[in-house]
Design a protein around this motif. Structure first.
Motif, mmCIF file in Angstrom:
data_model
loop_
_atom_site.group_PDB
_atom_site.id
_atom_site.type_symbol
_atom_site.label_atom_id
_atom_site.label_comp_id
_atom_site.label_asym_id
_atom_site.label_seq_id
_atom_site.Cartn_x
_atom_site.Cartn_y
_atom_site.Cartn_z
ATOM 1 N N ARG A 32 0.710 -2.898 -6.695
ATOM 2 C CA ARG A 32 1.362 -2.109 -7.751
ATOM 3 C C ARG A 32 0.506 -0.880 -8.104
ATOM 4 N NH1 ARG A 32 5.504 -5.376 -9.235
ATOM 5 N NH2 ARG A 32 5.169 -7.602 -8.952
ATOM 6 N N ILE A 33 -0.796 -1.002 -7.928
ATOM 7 C CA ILE A 33 -1.689 0.154 -8.119
ATOM 8 C C ILE A 33 -1.555 1.103 -6.940
ATOM 9 C CG2 ILE A 33 -4.115 0.876 -8.130
ATOM 10 C CD1 ILE A 33 -4.700 -1.657 -9.803
ATOM 11 N N TRP A 34 -1.726 0.584 -5.745
ATOM 12 C CA TRP A 34 -1.720 1.425 -4.549
ATOM 13 C C TRP A 34 -0.340 2.010 -4.260
ATOM 14 C CZ3 TRP A 34 -5.918 3.267 -2.121
ATOM 15 C CH2 TRP A 34 -7.135 2.706 -2.495
ATOM 16 N N ALA A 35 0.694 1.477 -4.892
ATOM 17 C CA ALA A 35 2.043 2.033 -4.727
ATOM 18 C C ALA A 35 2.141 3.440 -5.320
ATOM 19 C CB ALA A 35 3.074 1.117 -5.361
ATOM 20 N N HIS A 36 1.161 3.832 -6.113
ATOM 21 C CA HIS A 36 1.127 5.205 -6.617
ATOM 22 C C HIS A 36 0.756 6.190 -5.509
ATOM 23 C CE1 HIS A 36 1.939 4.587 -10.876
ATOM 24 N NE2 HIS A 36 1.376 3.413 -10.678
ATOM 25 N N HIS A 37 0.202 5.681 -4.417
ATOM 26 C CA HIS A 37 -0.113 6.520 -3.249
ATOM 27 C C HIS A 37 -0.188 5.608 -2.016
ATOM 28 C CE1 HIS A 37 -1.619 9.551 -0.658
ATOM 29 N NE2 HIS A 37 -2.207 10.303 -1.576
ATOM 30 N N PRO A 38 0.945 5.094 -1.556
ATOM 31 C CA PRO A 38 0.944 4.151 -0.437
ATOM 32 C C PRO A 38 0.287 4.696 0.830
ATOM 33 C CG PRO A 38 3.111 4.227 -1.452
ATOM 34 C CD PRO A 38 2.288 5.330 -2.075
ATOM 35 N N GLU A 39 0.381 6.001 1.023
ATOM 36 C CA GLU A 39 -0.229 6.584 2.214
ATOM 37 C C GLU A 39 -1.754 6.451 2.177
ATOM 38 O OE1 GLU A 39 3.745 8.102 1.354
ATOM 39 O OE2 GLU A 39 1.914 8.153 0.154
ATOM 40 N N ALA A 40 -2.344 6.528 0.999
ATOM 41 C CA ALA A 40 -3.790 6.325 0.877
ATOM 42 C C ALA A 40 -4.141 4.877 1.229
ATOM 43 C CB ALA A 40 -4.262 6.667 -0.538
ATOM 44 N N HIS A 41 -3.340 3.943 0.749
ATOM 45 C CA HIS A 41 -3.528 2.528 1.080
ATOM 46 C C HIS A 41 -3.480 2.332 2.591
ATOM 47 C CE1 HIS A 41 -1.951 -1.519 1.969
ATOM 48 N NE2 HIS A 41 -2.728 -1.900 0.971
ATOM 49 N N ASP A 42 -2.443 2.873 3.212
ATOM 50 C CA ASP A 42 -2.275 2.698 4.654
ATOM 51 C C ASP A 42 -3.410 3.344 5.436
ATOM 52 O OD1 ASP A 42 0.053 1.404 3.944
ATOM 53 O OD2 ASP A 42 1.381 3.022 4.607
ATOM 54 N N ALA A 43 -3.821 4.537 5.032
ATOM 55 C CA ALA A 43 -4.907 5.231 5.726
ATOM 56 C C ALA A 43 -6.222 4.461 5.586
ATOM 57 C CB ALA A 43 -5.064 6.651 5.188
ATOM 58 N N LEU A 44 -6.481 3.944 4.396
ATOM 59 C CA LEU A 44 -7.701 3.171 4.175
ATOM 60 C C LEU A 44 -7.721 1.932 5.060
ATOM 61 C CD1 LEU A 44 -10.339 2.565 2.675
ATOM 62 C CD2 LEU A 44 -8.965 1.513 0.874
ATOM 63 N N PHE A 45 -6.600 1.216 5.113
ATOM 64 C CA PHE A 45 -6.581 -0.007 5.907
ATOM 65 C C PHE A 45 -6.533 0.266 7.404
ATOM 66 C CE2 PHE A 45 -6.267 -1.944 1.885
ATOM 67 C CZ PHE A 45 -6.947 -3.137 2.069
ATOM 68 N N GLU A 46 -5.998 1.404 7.800
ATOM 69 C CA GLU A 46 -6.069 1.782 9.202
ATOM 70 C C GLU A 46 -7.525 2.043 9.584
ATOM 71 O OE1 GLU A 46 -4.603 5.420 12.047
ATOM 72 O OE2 GLU A 46 -3.215 4.729 10.494
ATOM 73 N N LEU A 47 -8.252 2.737 8.717
ATOM 74 C CA LEU A 47 -9.664 3.011 8.971
ATOM 75 C C LEU A 47 -10.484 1.721 8.958
ATOM 76 C CD1 LEU A 47 -11.928 5.021 9.482
ATOM 77 C CD2 LEU A 47 -12.013 5.452 7.003
ATOM 78 N N LEU A 48 -10.235 0.844 8.000
ATOM 79 C CA LEU A 48 -10.932 -0.444 7.971
ATOM 80 C C LEU A 48 -10.706 -1.224 9.262
ATOM 81 C CD1 LEU A 48 -10.332 -1.535 4.287
ATOM 82 C CD2 LEU A 48 -12.549 -1.595 5.449
ATOM 83 N N GLY A 49 -9.461 -1.249 9.719
ATOM 84 C CA GLY A 49 -9.154 -1.955 10.956
ATOM 85 C C GLY A 49 -9.856 -1.347 12.160
ATOM 86 N N ALA A 50 -9.886 -0.025 12.216
ATOM 87 C CA ALA A 50 -10.545 0.656 13.328
ATOM 88 C C ALA A 50 -12.048 0.380 13.329
ATOM 89 C CB ALA A 50 -10.280 2.160 13.261
ATOM 90 N N VAL A 51 -12.651 0.418 12.166
ATOM 91 C CA VAL A 51 -14.095 0.156 12.057
ATOM 92 C C VAL A 51 -14.402 -1.286 12.465
ATOM 93 C CG1 VAL A 51 -15.983 -0.104 10.398
ATOM 94 C CG2 VAL A 51 -14.552 1.934 10.340
ATOM 95 N N ALA A 52 -13.602 -2.226 11.976
ATOM 96 C CA ALA A 52 -13.818 -3.638 12.311
ATOM 97 C C ALA A 52 -13.647 -3.879 13.805
ATOM 98 C CB ALA A 52 -12.862 -4.514 11.514
ATOM 99 N N GLN A 53 -12.637 -3.267 14.386
ATOM 100 C CA GLN A 53 -12.397 -3.451 15.816
ATOM 101 C C GLN A 53 -13.519 -2.821 16.636
ATOM 102 O OE1 GLN A 53 -8.682 -1.907 17.268
ATOM 103 N NE2 GLN A 53 -9.030 -2.688 19.315
ATOM 104 N N ARG A 54 -13.871 -1.602 16.311
ATOM 105 C CA ARG A 54 -14.923 -0.908 17.070
ATOM 106 C C ARG A 54 -16.258 -1.642 16.962
ATOM 107 N NH1 ARG A 54 -15.801 4.736 18.482
ATOM 108 N NH2 ARG A 54 -17.661 4.681 19.784
ATOM 109 N N GLY A 55 -16.507 -2.226 15.802
ATOM 110 C CA GLY A 55 -17.748 -2.955 15.602
ATOM 111 C C GLY A 55 -17.704 -4.399 16.065
ATOM 112 N N GLY A 56 -16.544 -4.829 16.561
ATOM 113 C CA GLY A 56 -16.427 -6.209 17.028
ATOM 114 C C GLY A 56 -16.615 -7.231 15.922
ATOM 115 N N LEU A 57 -16.205 -6.872 14.695
ATOM 116 C CA LEU A 57 -16.385 -7.779 13.562
ATOM 117 C C LEU A 57 -15.307 -8.861 13.578
ATOM 118 C CD1 LEU A 57 -17.130 -5.143 10.768
ATOM 119 C CD2 LEU A 57 -18.791 -6.537 12.033
#
Length: 189
Positions: A32-57
């Motif tokens: 409900r907070i992130w719904a004020h800017h869903p694109e920021a939410h999506d971009a943040l989680f895309e970056l988190l996923g990329a970092v985790a994958q690249r780092g083999g976490l």
């Protein structure tokens, strides 16, 4: 549930809510907070996923990093959510150990990772070359150290937004967490 009012309806807001409904069966307060800017939410989680994958976490390592970070911040929401995830990847007592800082049940490498996450979260300017060397000695190369550090910093940013804007852990989130995790989380909202 949060300090913000409802965002204006729209396709991206609905998409965020629909994802929660599909995954959890309810709309999470933090959404409900992130719904004020869903694109920021999506971009943040895309970056988190990329970092985790690249780092083999692994999921277990991500659970350790987030659990150590969230508990250091005093973020009950992410502590409950990721405590439950870590409980699935390991077991409830391991998750509770990370949340309380005892790190019971962790390997030496995982203890080094948890300690690093707490240091980065508590005071990144106090970290030293010796702290990084401890991660190397535990088997992490520089690429994985960068990934773990970036992952923690991004999770800290996510938690900060949620906490500052009053996201209260959902009743269902609390109810679904294993008892050891619920009992460990004595901070936050």
């Amino acid at each position: 549930m949060t300090f913000l009012g409802a965002p204006p309806p729209g396709p991206s807001v609905q998409q965020l809510y629909d994802a929660d409904l599909a995954d959890r069966g309810y709309v999470m307060n933090l959404s409900r907070i992130w719904a004020h800017h869903p694109e920021a939410h999506d971009a943040l989680f895309e970056l988190l996923g990329a970092v985790a994958q690249r780092g083999g976490l692994s999921m277990r390592e991500r659970g350790i990093l987030v659990g150590a970070c969230a508990s250091t911040l005093g973020d009950s929401y992410c502590s409950l959510a990721w405590g439950a995830r870590l409980a699935e990847a390991a077991d409830p007592d391991v998750a509770a150990g990370v949340l309380t800082g005892s790190d019971a049940g962790l390997t030496d490498a995982e203890r080094a990772l948890a300690a690093w996450a707490r240091s980065v979260t508590a005071d990144p300017n106090a970290t030293t070359a010796a702290d990084v060397e401890a991660l190397r000695a535990a088997g992490f190369d520089d690429s994985r150290i960068f990934a773990a550090t970036t992952f923690v910093a991004l999770r800290q940013a996510f938690s900060t937004v949620n906490d500052a804007l009053g996201a209260v852990p959902d009743a269902q989130l609390r109810a679904d967490a294993p008892a050891a995790v619920r009992d460990a989380v004595t901070w936050g909202r």
